[in-house]
Design an enzyme around this catalytic site. Structure first.
Site, short mmCIF file in Angstrom:
data_model
loop_
_atom_site.label_atom_id
_atom_site.label_comp_id
_atom_site.label_asym_id
_atom_site.label_seq_id
_atom_site.Cartn_x
_atom_site.Cartn_y
_atom_site.Cartn_z
CB CYS A 78 -1.02 0.24 1.16
SG CYS A 78 -1.77 1.83 1.29
CB CYS A 81 0.51 2.29 3.43
SG CYS A 81 -1.74 1.25 3.90
#
Length: 321
Positions: A78, A81
């Site tokens: 991600c 993230c």
């Protein structure tokens, strides 16, 4: 996009500490015992924790009786993230014990991911006195993250008597926050982040553009620029007036674009995307192009890996072709 206002109403009871009164009493007892022993509550020096299903009960639920625990649900694949994680880790150090950050890898901890009802990542929750509440989803701007954290700390103290254990600024366990080599644009990115935190949106926009002029593929600068430009656009808007204009004139493309910006800042991501996709379906020429460009800019704010962006890109393709 914008983190939701903190409220203890309607939170999920995780059954670790069921009543606010009991939680407050336990927190006071923990602080009193620490003071009697001349120390601080357990874990006060560990501000960033890697948590899994086996350690969740102790590291999150039990610890939340002494200090607010912020949970960062993330995954290695991600990209947003990777932008949000270091910000949360740095803020954990700056807040110096007023909250603890627990990092949960969703790939390795599917049951926790499902228990919290996480729909996409990054997703950030908090646990206070054994009770969980959602904070925000997606890579939010640092200034807004700070607002949410301030509200969290206030709620924990006022409603639960939980204030955490003070530690010296920067005293976070370095083993928990791995150092990384300084990149060529770290100083410029730091200046951009600082400008954003101070509300100098023009300065932040220019600083992010400076980084991108040298490194067009810099993901952090691209995300920061999209966020700063969005905040700059909505600054000074009369939200009620903008929404009324959009409701009264569905065919006014500029009104719909302004309302979409407000939708996103208010956390209504799907509404923002849907509003602009509807405009694209109904229009042609310059109007359609203006709505399309703004939609792509809003995609940059949320991040390419967010499933809401993926779904909206599919809808956009159908609307265009």
């Amino acid at each position: 996009m914008q983190p939701r206002n903190m409220s203890m109403s309607g939170v999920v009871d995780l059954a670790a500490v069921k009543a606010a009164g009991e939680a407050k009493q336990k927190a006071e007892q923990a602080r009193a015992e620490a003071a009697r022993q001349g120390g601080v509550p357990a874990g006060a020096g560990r501000l960033v924790l890697d948590v899994d299903e086996a350690s969740f009960e102790h590291e999150v639920l039990q610890r939340s009786a002494e200090v607010p625990v912020v949970i960062d649900f993330w995954a290695d694949w991600c990209e947003p993230c990777k932008q949000l994680g270091p910000v949360l880790e740095r803020l954990a150090g700056e807040y110096a014990g007023r909250f603890v950050l627990a990092k949960v890898d969703v790939e390795a901890n599917q049951r926790l991911f499902q228990q919290f009802g996480v729909q996409s990542i990054p997703a950030v929750f908090a646990v206070v006195a054994g009770q969980a509440l959602p904070l925000f989803q997606g890579a939010a701007p640092e200034a807004q993250i700070r607002q949410v954290l301030d509200q969290l700390v206030q709620v924990a103290e006022q409603q639960f008597g939980i204030v955490g254990a003070p530690v010296a600024p920067g005293a976070a366990d370095e083993a928990q926050v791995p150092a990384r080599p300084a990149g060529p644009h770290d100083a410029a990115l730091g200046a951009a982040h600082d400008a954003l935190d101070k509300g100098d949106l023009g300065g932040a926009v220019q600083a992010y553009k400076n980084v991108l002029s040298d490194d067009p593929g810099n993901v952090e600068a691209k995300l920061g620029l999209a966020q700063a430009e969005l905040l700059q656009r909505v600054q000074g808007m009369d939200a009620q007036q903008v929404r009324k204009a959009a409701a009264d004139a569905p065919g006014d493309v500029r009104a719909q674009i302004a309302a979409a910006d407000l939708d996103l800042v208010g956390g209504h991501v799907e509404d923002a995307f849907g509003r602009l996709i509807d405009v694209i379906r109904r229009t042609a020429g310059e109007d359609r192009d203006a709505a399309r460009v703004r939609l792509l800019e809003l995609f940059d704010v949320i991040g390419p890996d967010d499933p809401r962006v993926t779904a909206a890109r599919t809808a956009l393709s159908r609307a265009l072709f």
